[in-house]
Design an enzyme around this catalytic site. Structure first.
Site, short mmCIF file in Angstrom:
data_model
loop_
_atom_site.label_atom_id
_atom_site.label_comp_id
_atom_site.label_asym_id
_atom_site.label_seq_id
_atom_site.Cartn_x
_atom_site.Cartn_y
_atom_site.Cartn_z
N LYS A 140 31.49 36.13 47.95
CA LYS A 140 30.54 37.10 48.49
C LYS A 140 31.27 38.16 49.30
O LYS A 140 30.93 39.35 49.23
CB LYS A 140 29.51 36.38 49.37
CG LYS A 140 28.55 37.33 50.08
CD LYS A 140 27.52 36.60 50.92
CE LYS A 140 26.60 37.58 51.63
NZ LYS A 140 25.52 36.91 52.40
N HIS A 270 27.27 31.62 2.43
CA HIS A 270 26.15 32.15 3.23
C HIS A 270 25.23 31.03 3.72
O HIS A 270 24.01 31.12 3.61
CB HIS A 270 25.38 33.20 2.44
CG HIS A 270 26.23 34.36 2.00
ND1 HIS A 270 26.99 35.10 2.86
CD2 HIS A 270 26.46 34.88 0.77
CE1 HIS A 270 27.64 36.04 2.20
NE2 HIS A 270 27.35 35.92 0.92
#
Length: 508
Positions: A140, A270
């Site tokens: 922070k 595919h």
């Protein structure tokens, strides 16, 4: 406030001390004051480097069996103070709080502890409290404080530190803070998922991200998040693409249906099987899988449920294929397959797959249990007067396994444990059926005596009629249509066996 800050003090509290020694020595060489506690303090002392015990700063010992060591205003004030804030500076002096410019943390190994099968009590003890709080505080306050949140960032920090003669830039501190918040969020996610029993919550955090060449198409970015190296040992070939990975995923899920069967070989394109066969040898299985659709096999993904020997490799080597996957290979087989520079050769390891399927949808995600039901002889209910023969039942179940892993709407034809043809991803089941018939004809399959599998019920008798006229003698389908009797009546009138499973296997 300057953007570049010299490190004059550091708090170090780590579980994993691998790679820590060079950092300690670099800090000592620059006369950095080091604060520490517990095992890390002992580690630093053994390096003959001066260290200040956290207890000497806080005037509190480590308490509650080590659960509380660094949780104190004098520690967190030293991390969180804003050095350009007049009030903060005054309070630092008022309460005799030491400035802490660098925090190095490596958290207790919660995930590893859980994965080891440890008891709940032992797992909970490995939930880090002080460490996670230090990470969040330092991250922070990245404008003034440097955070190194895991052993994975030791090298990154040391490089920054050495390049800048003991200082860091604001950009470097922000980067390390970003990595720190990733570490803390990933840690919290693992803990939540350990406790969570509600299906209505979803938290996912993947640490290992791999940048792919591109996504589904070259203009799309692509990434893979997961532990590929845990699941596969890559022996040869180029990097896998986004589409390769989708086909590999489909291949693995399909071949798992045949994991304990006789030698079985599948060829996918595919995400759908264009060839699959079970035979006495792997070479025979490959050749009969290839015969299912040798055109589509070009550039496909090949997968076997057992060892690939020399004879099989010699046949595979005649085909251009993207990927070959098997649990093992003869060394000479590997040598043959490696003759093609870009061909990807993978050894699949025995790794559990996720229990749920997840995909994006609209502005959120869809989550479902994986379809883990495999149709078996025990669940089959003969709906017609004509019952299937033992050979037909074997082929029906074989076809059903393929059908389960083929895009809906789908129809699958099989005969003698060989995929004859399939119709995939059609908007009409009749279209899927006609597509399968045309493919079978194209590759000279005689459908007389073949069986058919459908991923969903038949609302009308048109499909069974078309299939019967093509030579199909037995059908497997889930049933459940209010018009099931129409299909059953046709089968009874034409001596076609039909079994129902009561289980639908849509795949969208």
């Amino acid at each position: 406030m300057t953007h570049t800050k010299q490190i004059k003090s550091a708090l170090i509290s780590v579980f994993d001390k691998t790679g820590l020694e060079p950092i300690i020595k670099a800090l000592h060489q620059n006369n950095v004051t080091i604060y520490s506690t517990g095992g890390t303090e002992d580690f630093i002392k053994n390096l003959q480097v001066p260290v200040v015990a956290v207890e000497d700063v806080t005037s509190y010992p480590s308490i509650l069996g080590g659960r509380v060591k660094t949780l104190h205003p004098k520690i967190f004030g030293g991390i969180l103070n804003r050095q350009d804030h007049e009030g903060d500076v005054a309070q630092m002096t008022e309460f005799d709080i030491p400035q802490i410019d660098l925090v190095i943390v490596d958290l207790y190994p919660f995930e590893k502890t859980v994965a080891s099968g440890a008891s709940e009590a032992d797992s909970i003890e490995k939930i880090d409290i002080g460490g996670i709080s230090l990470i969040r505080a330092a991250a922070k306050n990245f404008k003034d404080t440097v955070i190194v949140a895991s052993v994975d960032e030791y090298t990154t920090f040391l490089n920054f530190y050495s390049e800048n003669q003991g200082a860091t830039s604001i950009e470097q501190r922000k980067l390390l803070a970003t990595k720190a918040f990733h570490t803390s969020s990933n840690y919290d996610t693992a803990i939540f998922n350990y406790f969570n029993t509600e299906d209505t919550y979803l938290k996912i955090s993947e640490e290992k991200g791999q940048i792919l060449r591109y996504g589904e198409n070259p203009h799309q970015k692509g990434f893979f998040f997961g532990d590929f190296d845990k699941m596969f040992t890559k022996l040869h070939g180029k990097e896998l693409s986004y589409n390769n990975l989708l086909d590999v995923d489909a291949s693995v899920n399909l071949i798992n249906e045949f994991k304990h069967n006789d030698p079985t070989f599948a060829i996918l394109k595919h995400n759908n099987a264009c060839g699959l066969a079970t035979r006495a040898t792997m070479k025979e299985a490959y050749l009969d899988a290839l015969a299912g659709d040798p055109t589509s096999a070009f550039g496909g993904v090949l997968i076997a449920n057992g060892n690939i020997d020399v004879a099989t490799a010699e046949e595979i080597n005649k085909l251009f294929c993207e990927v070959v996957i098997a649990p093992s290979y003869d060394q000479e087989a590997i040598d043959i397959l490696e003759e093609k520079k870009n061909r990807i050769i993978l050894v699949i390891n025995d790794v559990a797959l996720p229990a749920k399927n997840i995909r994006t949808c609209l502005n959120g995600v869809l989550v479902q249990d994986k379809d883990n039901i495999t149709d078996s002889a025990e669940i089959l209910k003969t709906a017609t007067k004509t019952a299937p023969t033992a050979e037909e039942i074997e082929d029906l179940l074989f076809a059903s396994k393929i059908c389960k892993h083929t895009k809906s709407n789908t129809i699958v034809f099989a005969k003698n444990r060989q995929l004859c043809a399939s119709g995939t991803g059609q908007t009409s089941r009749v279209d899927a059926l006609n597509q399968a018939i045309e493919k079978a004809k194209t590759f000279d399959f005689d459908l007389t005596g073949a069986v058919m599998a459908s991923d969903a019920f038949f609302p009308f008798p048109d499909c069974v009629e078309i299939a019967n006229k093509a030579g199909i003698t037995a059908i497997i389908q889930p049933g459940g249509s209010i018009k099931d009797e129409l299909s059953i009546d046709y089968c009874n009138a034409n001596n076609v066996a039909m079994v129902m499973t009561g289980i639908r296997h849509f795949k969208h």
